[in-house]
Design an enzyme around this catalytic site. Structure first.
Site, PDB file in Angstrom:
ATOM      1  N   ASP A  13      36.921   6.328  19.574  1.00  0.00           N
ATOM      2  CA  ASP A  13      35.570   5.847  19.234  1.00  0.00           C
ATOM      3  C   ASP A  13      35.573   4.612  18.342  1.00  0.00           C
ATOM      4  OD1 ASP A  13      34.546   8.007  20.662  1.00  0.00           O
ATOM      5  OD2 ASP A  13      34.596   9.305  18.900  1.00  0.00           O
ATOM      6  N   LYS A  16      35.973   0.568  21.635  1.00  0.00           N
ATOM      7  CA  LYS A  16      36.744  -0.046  22.732  1.00  0.00           C
ATOM      8  C   LYS A  16      35.830  -0.506  23.858  1.00  0.00           C
ATOM      9  CE  LYS A  16      39.002   3.821  23.131  1.00  0.00           C
ATOM     10  NZ  LYS A  16      38.468   4.554  21.982  1.00  0.00           N
ATOM     11  N   GLY A  40      34.063   8.598  25.822  1.00  0.00           N
ATOM     12  CA  GLY A  40      32.648   8.225  25.826  1.00  0.00           C
ATOM     13  C   GLY A  40      32.576   6.817  25.269  1.00  0.00           C
ATOM     14  N   HIS A  41      32.314   5.858  26.138  1.00  0.00           N
ATOM     15  CA  HIS A  41      32.295   4.455  25.724  1.00  0.00           C
ATOM     16  C   HIS A  41      30.867   3.945  25.831  1.00  0.00           C
ATOM     17  CE1 HIS A  41      36.798   4.270  27.075  1.00  0.00           C
ATOM     18  NE2 HIS A  41      36.595   5.090  26.067  1.00  0.00           N
ATOM     19  N   GLN A 225      40.545   7.122  24.147  1.00  0.00           N
ATOM     20  CA  GLN A 225      41.012   7.817  22.935  1.00  0.00           C
ATOM     21  C   GLN A 225      41.669   6.821  21.980  1.00  0.00           C
ATOM     22  OE1 GLN A 225      41.926   9.677  26.186  1.00  0.00           O
ATOM     23  NE2 GLN A 225      39.818  10.240  25.889  1.00  0.00           N
ATOM     24  N   ALA A 300      29.592  10.424  21.797  1.00  0.00           N
ATOM     25  CA  ALA A 300      28.849  10.073  23.011  1.00  0.00           C
ATOM     26  C   ALA A 300      29.075  11.119  24.107  1.00  0.00           C
ATOM     27  CB  ALA A 300      29.292   8.706  23.510  1.00  0.00           C
ATOM     28  N   THR A 301      30.135  11.896  24.005  1.00  0.00           N
ATOM     29  CA  THR A 301      30.450  12.875  25.043  1.00  0.00           C
ATOM     30  C   THR A 301      29.878  14.237  24.703  1.00  0.00           C
ATOM     31  OG1 THR A 301      32.435  11.644  25.623  1.00  0.00           O
ATOM     32  CG2 THR A 301      32.387  13.935  26.321  1.00  0.00           C
ATOM     33  N   THR A 302      30.021  14.660  23.460  1.00  0.00           N
ATOM     34  CA  THR A 302      29.606  16.020  23.106  1.00  0.00           C
ATOM     35  C   THR A 302      28.458  16.034  22.092  1.00  0.00           C
ATOM     36  OG1 THR A 302      31.254  16.050  21.353  1.00  0.00           O
ATOM     37  CG2 THR A 302      31.931  16.966  23.475  1.00  0.00           C
ATOM     38  N   ARG A 304      28.731  15.703  19.047  1.00  0.00           N
ATOM     39  CA  ARG A 304      29.180  16.257  17.763  1.00  0.00           C
ATOM     40  C   ARG A 304      29.158  15.192  16.669  1.00  0.00           C
ATOM     41  NH1 ARG A 304      34.968  18.687  19.207  1.00  0.00           N
ATOM     42  NH2 ARG A 304      34.955  16.874  20.573  1.00  0.00           N
ATOM     43  N   LEU A 333      32.064  -3.677  11.136  1.00  0.00           N
ATOM     44  CA  LEU A 333      32.118  -4.189   9.759  1.00  0.00           C
ATOM     45  C   LEU A 333      30.737  -4.057   9.109  1.00  0.00           C
ATOM     46  CD1 LEU A 333      34.048  -5.695   7.740  1.00  0.00           C
ATOM     47  CD2 LEU A 333      32.838  -7.779   8.415  1.00  0.00           C
ATOM     48  N   VAL A 415      30.343  -7.201  14.490  1.00  0.00           N
ATOM     49  CA  VAL A 415      29.390  -7.006  13.390  1.00  0.00           C
ATOM     50  C   VAL A 415      28.082  -6.377  13.865  1.00  0.00           C
ATOM     51  CG1 VAL A 415      30.344  -8.797  11.877  1.00  0.00           C
ATOM     52  CG2 VAL A 415      28.671  -9.430  13.639  1.00  0.00           C
ATOM     53  N   GLY A 416      28.117  -5.732  15.023  1.00  0.00           N
ATOM     54  CA  GLY A 416      26.921  -5.067  15.539  1.00  0.00           C
ATOM     55  C   GLY A 416      27.214  -4.563  16.937  1.00  0.00           C
TER      56      GLY A 416
END
Ligand code: GDP
Ligand code: IMO
Ligand code: MG
Length: 431
Positions: A13, A16, A40-41, A225, A300-302, A304, A333, A415-416
């Site tokens: 996370d 990427k 989860g991307h 991952q 994004a996947t679970t 959590r 950042l 930066v965003g």
């Protein structure tokens, strides 16, 4: 040809997906090489949010071809749903999305065994994403798994083969897990229907990647991952079941080492981890909660809540060395913009001694306490910065320290979450 490899430098996370999206314009290929729908991307472009689990993050650029490599484990139900969702958004996917025939299938019994395995581990559970990843890789290593190429078999052969596998899995479910067996015929019939949908996407990866091998086509390798979740080099057993480090890019595509160009590690400006396992610089309580809210740190996947903490330079340097990073990209950042003080773990201490080198056993890591170096925060918004010189001096000092500590040039700073919220620094951030 510079075929960049994008690798998570921490526990996943790191952003990427955003970086792959930002770098894939104009390329011939984006190649996923390991993992499955545990990834989860999330990518934001033009006010739209896209969440990808299996499909490579290059897909948002219409001229880019995408391959789900042979090192992946693919849930065909999930892949069909993801393709349909992209098509509903108006993206042309067919004709430029391909799946390696050698990739393994994640079947419903793998998901079930993932859940049951976690329940059996109780307090020692890994906190998996429940996507069947470990059991699917187990079938691969055990040489019993179904592969994407099987979806091209004549329907009755595929149905027979699937029933055989489901019945074998059912024996394990009832005898070992004391769980209900799964309906073999129904699942096999569904798979036959899915094969009609996905079969045309299945290709021989050796054949379709000949242009990349020859150097006439460009490719970007998209890791899922992160290094600390690698099956061999991560915090075993609290890891995923594939090689998320640089070796996975080779074995997961079948391309030779000379096809790899720059190897870029993606790191957040702080750290997060989802699931269980040691995390020395974790912030518990209010500080961790504040970082989670500022960074929107929910999986994004679970869905959590991600565990949050300060940048861990001991683990970070280890990841840079293990992968031979030629460059680093720091993301998020801006999430630290309101911190009065920013901390970096530069060493670990146990009851007995101080460690500067990353320990290879999770049990040792779980006894490590971080030694911090403090930096004054910049307390100014950075989301609008587009050049290194736009950043507040304190933010640049922080980045320079990370660059030196990681031992690899910082070649980009995010930066965003939007595609254009990037500062490219090809010659590094140091003066
Ligand atoms: P991945 O799995 O490595 O692709 O990362 P995820 O997509 O799971 O998590 C990264 C999250 O941070 C996503 O929601 C991105 O939209 C978001 N993101 C990426 N880069 C930045 C950044 O520089 N700043 C902020 N605020 N968010 C970012
Ligand atoms: P991306 O690609 C963060 C974690 C799980 C769990 C461990 C094993 O979005 O960075 P698994 O389901 O793979 O057997 O779970 O790995 N994990 C991730 N954490 N980002 C990911 O992917 C992850 N994929 C798996 O939370 O701790
Ligand atoms: Mg993710």
């Amino acid at each position: 040809m510079d075929n960049r490899v994008i690798i998570g430098g921490q526990w996943g996370d790191e952003g990427k997906g955003k970086i792959v999206d930002a770098l894939s314009e104009g390329l011939d290929w984006v190649l996923r090489y390991q993992g499955g729908a545990n990834a989860g991307h999330t990518i934001h472009t033009g006010g739209k949010k896209h969440v990808l689990h299996l499909v490579p993050s290059g897909v948002l650029h219409e001229g880019v071809r995408c391959l789900l490599g042979g090192g992946m484990v693919i849930d065909p139900w999930a892949l069909r749903d993801e393709i349909m969702a992209l098509e509903e958004e108006g993206l042309a996917v067919r004709g430029r999305l391909f799946v390696a025939s050698t990739a393994h299938l994640v079947m419903p019994y793998h998901r079930r065994m993932d859940e049951l395995g976690e329940t059996r581990l109780k307090r020692k559970s890994i906190g998996t994403t429940g996507r069947g990843i470990g059991p699917a890789y187990l079938d691969k290593i055990q040489r019993t798994g179904l592969r994407m190429g099987d979806l091209k078999l004549p329907a009755d052969n595929l149905e027979r083969k699937a029933i055989e596998k489901i019945l074998a899995a059912n024996e394990l479910l009832s005898d070992f897990y004391q769980a209900e067996p799964l309906p073999a015929r129904t699942i096999a019939e569904e798979l036959v229907v899915l094969a009609r949908f996905l079969g045309p996407l299945v290709v021989n990866p050796y054949d379709v990647l000949r242009g990349v091998r020859a150097g006439t086509e460009s490719a970007l390798f998209e890791g899922a991952q992160g290094t600390m979740l690698d099956i061999d080099h991560g915090t075993f057993p609290y890891v995923t079941s594939s090689n998320s480090t640089v070796g996975g890019a080779l074995t997961g595509t079948g391309l030779p080492p000379r096809c790899l160009g720059e190897i870029n590690g993606i790191y957040k400006a702080y750290c997060t981890r989802v699931g269980n396992g040691p995390f020395p610089s974790e912030l518990l309580g209010e500080q961790g909660d504040a970082l989670r809210e500022a960074g929107g740190e929910y999986g994004a996947t679970t869905g959590r809540a991600r565990r949050c903490g300060w940048f861990d330079l001991v683990a970070g340097r280890y990841a840079a060395d293990i992968n031979g990073l030629t460059g680093v990209i720091i993301t998020k950042l801006d999430v630290l913009d309101n911190q009065p003080t920013v901390r970096v773990a530069t060493a670990y201490e146990t009851e007995e001694k101080r460690l500067e080198v990353y320990p290879s056993f999770a049990e040792v890591l779980s006894r490590c306490r971080p030694v911090y170096r403090d930096f004054p925060g910049w307390e100014k918004p950075t989301g609008g910065c587009r050049r290194l010189t736009d950043l507040p001096a304190a933010a640049r000092k922080y980045l320079e320290f990370l660059e030196t500590g990681l031992g690899a040039l910082i070649v980009g700073v995010s930066v965003g979450r939007e595609r254009e919220q990037m500062i490219w620094t090809p010659t590094g951030v140091g003066t």
